[in-house]
Every structure is written in C-alpha cells, then in structure tokens.
Design an enzyme around this catalytic site. Structure first.
Site, PDB file in Angstrom:
ATOM      1  N   HIS A 135       0.818  -1.222   0.000  1.00  0.00           N
ATOM      2  CA  HIS A 135       0.000   0.000   0.000  1.00  0.00           C
ATOM      3  C   HIS A 135       0.850   1.270   0.000  1.00  0.00           C
ATOM      4  O   HIS A 135       0.379   2.329   0.434  1.00  0.00           O
ATOM      5  CB  HIS A 135      -0.957   0.024   1.195  1.00  0.00           C
ATOM      6  N   ARG A 136       2.107   1.166  -0.476  1.00  0.00           N
ATOM      7  CA  ARG A 136       3.026   2.306  -0.481  1.00  0.00           C
ATOM      8  C   ARG A 136       3.298   2.835   0.934  1.00  0.00           C
ATOM      9  O   ARG A 136       3.690   3.979   1.127  1.00  0.00           O
ATOM     10  CB  ARG A 136       2.486   3.458  -1.359  1.00  0.00           C
ATOM     11  N   PHE A 137       3.082   1.986   1.938  1.00  0.00           N
ATOM     12  CA  PHE A 137       3.315   2.373   3.328  1.00  0.00           C
ATOM     13  C   PHE A 137       4.702   1.857   3.721  1.00  0.00           C
ATOM     14  O   PHE A 137       4.848   0.962   4.549  1.00  0.00           O
ATOM     15  CB  PHE A 137       2.205   1.785   4.216  1.00  0.00           C
TER      16      PHE A 137
END
Length: 232
Positions: free
Chosen positions: A209-211
C-alpha cells in the site's frame, strides 16, 4: 449510441497505470545502531540475490549526484551511475578520471550524494556528505587490481570531452596500447578515488500500500549515529 474507440496506449498512460506490489521485506524498529552494519547486511543480500536469481544485475551500481555551478553561481544538480568500489567507517569510494565533470564539480562544491537502488529487493540506500579525493596510496592499491584493459582505457579516454567519432576513440586506445606494449600500466595522475564521507544515511524498504519503511541515520558532532524512523 455512439461508439468510443479504445484508448490507444501511450507512454504517459502506461506510466500512470503501472502498479507494483512491494511485498519482499520489512525494516524493523530494532535496526542496527550502526548504519554501516545494516548497509553491509543489505549489500550481502544484494549479492546473494544476484547469485540465486540473476535479476539484480550489478549490486555495486550507485547513482552519484553532484552540484554544478553555472557562470552566475547558480547550482544545478547532476547525476550519473558509477560503481561503488570500497566503503568503511571513513566513507564510500568510487573511482574516476579526476578531470571529469563529476570530479570538477566535487572540487568546486565538495559535497555529494549516493543512491544504491536494489530494485529486485525493493530496497534503496541514500548516502549524503562531504566528498574529497582519497590519498594517492589508496588509488594506487585499487589501480593495481584493475584489469589491464581498464587501465589502458583510463589513459585513452579524456572523459567527458567531445570526440568526432567512435573510430577516433578506438584510435586513442590503440595508441595507448602500443605505448605501453607489454609493460606495466602506471596509474595516471588524473585518475583516482573520490570518497563520500557519510553524514546522513537513509534505508528504504518497499511495503504494501506504499506504506514503506524508512529509517534515517544522522552522524552527530561527536561522530556517533542517531537513528530515526521516517514516515513514508
């Protein structure tokens, strides 16, 4: 009802639609206190990845960024890919023609940044700090380990200077090859190492999640390192 033709793919909409899942690893809060230890572990993993899967072509490839100043003194960042050839507590070393653009830029503005992108591992490392030539003895020791062809190339190429054709470039190499014949090739005075003395290092690990995980290390006035987790 009117018919709408399918949108033809273009470079722009291909890029906008591109998605990659970052699922290969994580970077825990208990990462080593010493960034060099973490760097060594990640470098070992990069070489292991190449040996096992072959999808990480050159673990030593590093993007070197310098600052060029125009006639008015305005800064302009410049980047190119080079090869990391050594590192220790003193810094990270690359070798080049010392008359090249990168070396002249470091002489004028003695700071630089390095970026090691290990795409197959979904990792990158950023290194920033003061930059300067290494001692001549260090350059001599590395020069002695270079293949003869690369030694001849360092003499033959006036790096970054314009040349009329590839044929002319090959002629320069042939002339140097004849000059040294079968004898040893000494290190030219205009060739040597540049060391980036790490003052800041940041480790980036892709996550879902691009986290992403980001941990930065800052060198304190006393020479120790402080560690900080950054938001993605």
């Amino acid at each position: 009802m009117s018919e709408h033709p399918a949108t033809e793919p273009t470079p722009g909409n291909r890029l906008a639609a591109e998605r990659t899942d970052y699922l290969t690893g994580s970077l825990a809060d208990d990462a080593p206190e010493d960034p060099i230890a973490l760097f060594d572990a990640w470098l070992d993993a990069a070489f292991a990845r190449r040996a096992e899967h072959g999808d990480l072509s050159d673990p030593s490839a590093v993007v070197l960024s310098t600052v060029a100043l125009d006639a008015a003194g305005a800064p302009s960042p410049r980047s190119r890919t080079v090869l990391l050839k050594d590192h220790d507590a003193e810094g990270f070393v690359v070798y080049t023609n010392l008359r090249s653009a990168k070396a002249r830029e470091i002489a004028a503005t003695p700071r630089a940044a390095l970026l090691m992108p290990w795409y197959a591992l979904q990792r990158q490392v950023r290194i920033e700090g003061a930059a300067a030539p290494v001692p001549a003895a260090v350059s001599d020791a590395y020069w002695a380990r270079r293949p003869r062809g690369a030694q001849l190339g360092a003499w033959a190429s006036q790096q970054s200077e314009e040349i009329a054709s590839r044929e002319d470039l090959e002629q320069q190499y042939a002339e140097v090859e004849a000059r040294f014949a079968d004898g040893p090739v000494p290190r030219p005075a205009h060739w040597g190492g540049l060391r980036v003395q790490a003052e800041r290092m940041e480790f980036w690990q892709g996550r879902e999640h691009r986290f992403h995980d980001r941990i930065a290390y800052l060198r304190t006035a006393g020479g120790a390192w402080s560690r900080h987790r950054l938001q993605p």
